[in-house]
Design a protein around this motif. Structure first.
Motif, mmCIF file in Angstrom:
data_model
loop_
_atom_site.group_PDB
_atom_site.id
_atom_site.type_symbol
_atom_site.label_atom_id
_atom_site.label_comp_id
_atom_site.label_asym_id
_atom_site.label_seq_id
_atom_site.Cartn_x
_atom_site.Cartn_y
_atom_site.Cartn_z
ATOM 1 N N ALA A 94 5.255 13.575 5.101
ATOM 2 C CA ALA A 94 5.533 12.546 4.097
ATOM 3 C C ALA A 94 6.095 11.229 4.650
ATOM 4 O O ALA A 94 5.794 10.165 4.103
ATOM 5 C CB ALA A 94 6.466 13.101 3.019
ATOM 6 N N PRO A 95 6.886 11.235 5.728
ATOM 7 C CA PRO A 95 7.428 9.964 6.222
ATOM 8 C C PRO A 95 6.391 8.949 6.711
ATOM 9 O O PRO A 95 6.751 7.803 6.956
ATOM 10 C CB PRO A 95 8.355 10.381 7.368
ATOM 11 N N VAL A 96 5.123 9.339 6.827
ATOM 12 C CA VAL A 96 4.124 8.351 7.249
ATOM 13 C C VAL A 96 4.046 7.196 6.257
ATOM 14 O O VAL A 96 3.743 6.070 6.655
ATOM 15 C CB VAL A 96 2.726 8.967 7.480
ATOM 16 N N VAL A 97 4.345 7.449 4.994
ATOM 17 C CA VAL A 97 4.290 6.355 4.003
ATOM 18 C C VAL A 97 5.376 5.316 4.278
ATOM 19 O O VAL A 97 5.229 4.157 3.901
ATOM 20 C CB VAL A 97 4.376 6.872 2.547
ATOM 21 N N ASP A 98 6.445 5.719 4.965
ATOM 22 C CA ASP A 98 7.530 4.792 5.296
ATOM 23 C C ASP A 98 7.214 3.934 6.506
ATOM 24 O O ASP A 98 7.971 3.021 6.830
ATOM 25 C CB ASP A 98 8.825 5.568 5.549
ATOM 26 N N ALA A 99 6.107 4.200 7.174
ATOM 27 C CA ALA A 99 5.696 3.420 8.339
ATOM 28 C C ALA A 99 4.757 2.280 7.950
ATOM 29 O O ALA A 99 4.217 1.596 8.810
ATOM 30 C CB ALA A 99 5.022 4.331 9.362
ATOM 31 N N THR A 100 4.591 2.060 6.657
ATOM 32 C CA THR A 100 3.666 1.036 6.183
ATOM 33 C C THR A 100 4.360 -0.319 6.061
ATOM 34 O O THR A 100 5.587 -0.415 5.985
ATOM 35 C CB THR A 100 3.070 1.424 4.813
#
Length: 110
Positions: free
Chosen positions: A43-49
């Protein structure tokens, strides 16, 4: 000393964002060099946007490789064009972790 940090829980962002600079400072003080990587999957991949409240520029500027799992990106509908500048997309986060450990990287999971 090569080291890989692994983030797969969004609640761990504050910890990893303090652990890595602390690690870099201690390594510098000790005269220890090596590659440092942050592998982000789940889920933290969305925070890398772009536009996220999580700013990865300081890590990239410090020479940390910030690797993002392509499989997690697909699961969370994140396109490569959506990522913050300077990040590296890897095909599978779990393979990246295994590969780095095989290469002798220390593994840290905050």
């Amino acid at each position: 000393m090569d080291t890989i940090f692994h983030l797969d829980e969004a609640t761990k962002w504050p910890t990893v964002l303090s652990n890595i600079p602390n690690y870099l400072a201690a390594a510098k003080e000790a005269g220890v060099s090596g590659q440092v990587e942050l592998l982000i999957n789940g889920a933290p991949v969305v925070d890398a946007t772009i536009g996220s409240t999580i700013d990865l520029k300081p890590l990239v500027a410090a020479g940390v490789t910030v690797a993002i799992c392509h499989n997690a990106m697909a699961s969370h509908h994140v396109a490569e064009a959506d990522l913050q500048p300077g990040l590296t997309v890897v095909p599978a986060g779990v393979f990246e972790l295994a590969k780095r450990q095989h290469e002798g990287y220390a593994y840290i999971k905050p």
